[in-house]
Scaffold this active site. Structure first.
Site, PDB file in Angstrom:
ATOM      1  N   GLY A  50       0.805  -1.217   0.000  1.00  0.00           N
ATOM      2  CA  GLY A  50       0.000   0.000   0.000  1.00  0.00           C
ATOM      3  C   GLY A  50       0.836   1.264   0.000  1.00  0.00           C
ATOM      4  O   GLY A  50       0.294   2.359  -0.002  1.00  0.00           O
ATOM      5  N   CYS A  51       2.154   1.106   0.031  1.00  0.00           N
ATOM      6  CA  CYS A  51       3.047   2.262  -0.027  1.00  0.00           C
ATOM      7  C   CYS A  51       3.630   2.357  -1.434  1.00  0.00           C
ATOM      8  O   CYS A  51       3.994   1.344  -2.022  1.00  0.00           O
ATOM      9  CB  CYS A  51       4.198   2.116   0.966  1.00  0.00           C
ATOM     10  SG  CYS A  51       3.688   2.160   2.686  1.00  0.00           S
ATOM     11  N   GLN A  52       3.711   3.558  -1.948  1.00  0.00           N
ATOM     12  CA  GLN A  52       4.294   3.756  -3.273  1.00  0.00           C
ATOM     13  C   GLN A  52       5.792   3.476  -3.245  1.00  0.00           C
ATOM     14  O   GLN A  52       6.344   2.883  -4.149  1.00  0.00           O
ATOM     15  CB  GLN A  52       4.024   5.174  -3.762  1.00  0.00           C
ATOM     16  CG  GLN A  52       4.492   5.416  -5.175  1.00  0.00           C
ATOM     17  CD  GLN A  52       4.098   6.799  -5.669  1.00  0.00           C
ATOM     18  OE1 GLN A  52       3.675   7.655  -4.898  1.00  0.00           O
ATOM     19  NE2 GLN A  52       4.228   7.013  -6.954  1.00  0.00           N
ATOM     20  N   SER A  53       6.450   3.882  -2.173  1.00  0.00           N
ATOM     21  CA  SER A  53       7.874   3.597  -2.022  1.00  0.00           C
ATOM     22  C   SER A  53       8.019   2.286  -1.247  1.00  0.00           C
ATOM     23  O   SER A  53       7.056   1.745  -0.720  1.00  0.00           O
ATOM     24  CB  SER A  53       8.572   4.743  -1.296  1.00  0.00           C
ATOM     25  OG  SER A  53       7.939   5.008  -0.072  1.00  0.00           O
TER      26      SER A  53
END
Length: 136
Positions: A50-53
């Site tokens: 769920g994190c872009q990074s």
């Protein structure tokens, strides 16, 4: 220091800055001060979805305290991790689950983060709360 006191201290620190550019820089600097996160911990088991990074959060229990280690490949996200750890690291599961993250709104993070960073922040919070809930 209680979780409530930790939140209040963080809020007071942010009040020293007049603008969001300075606050972002402070968050980034906090992230640079995170303890080392060994490469062998950068596994799918610890990776936050769920994190872009890329974000990894590892925990262990020492006595009745939950100890979190975390890192990201993005500077601002590492800073957000540092913010969360200031509040939730080295706490009991009960303390964590009883602590509402009002500091997000009080600091204005909910209004000043991009949607992807906000989603990542909430995914990290969900991991911390999930660990605490399973430890109770």
């Amino acid at each position: 220091m209680s979780t409530e006191q930790a939140q209040q201290e963080l809020i007071e620190e942010f009040e020293m800055f007049d603008n969001w550019m300075d606050r972002y820089q402070y968050i980034i600097d906090m992230g640079k001060a995170l303890p080392d996160f060994p490469d062998e911990w950068k596994t799918d088991e610890y990776k936050i979805q769920g994190c872009q990074s890329n974000v990894w959060v590892r925990h262990e229990q020492q006595g009745n305290q939950l100890i979190f280690n975390a890192t990201s490949d993005a500077a601002i996200v590492s800073g957000l991790i540092a913010v969360l750890l200031r509040i939730y690291n080295e706490r009991t599961a009960e303390e964590i689950t009883a602590t509402q993250p009002h500091f997000l709104g009080d600091l204005g993070l909910d209004k000043h983060l991009s949607p992807t960073r906000s989603n990542g922040l909430h995914a990290m919070l969900e991991r911390i709360y999930g660990v605490a809930q399973s430890a109770t």
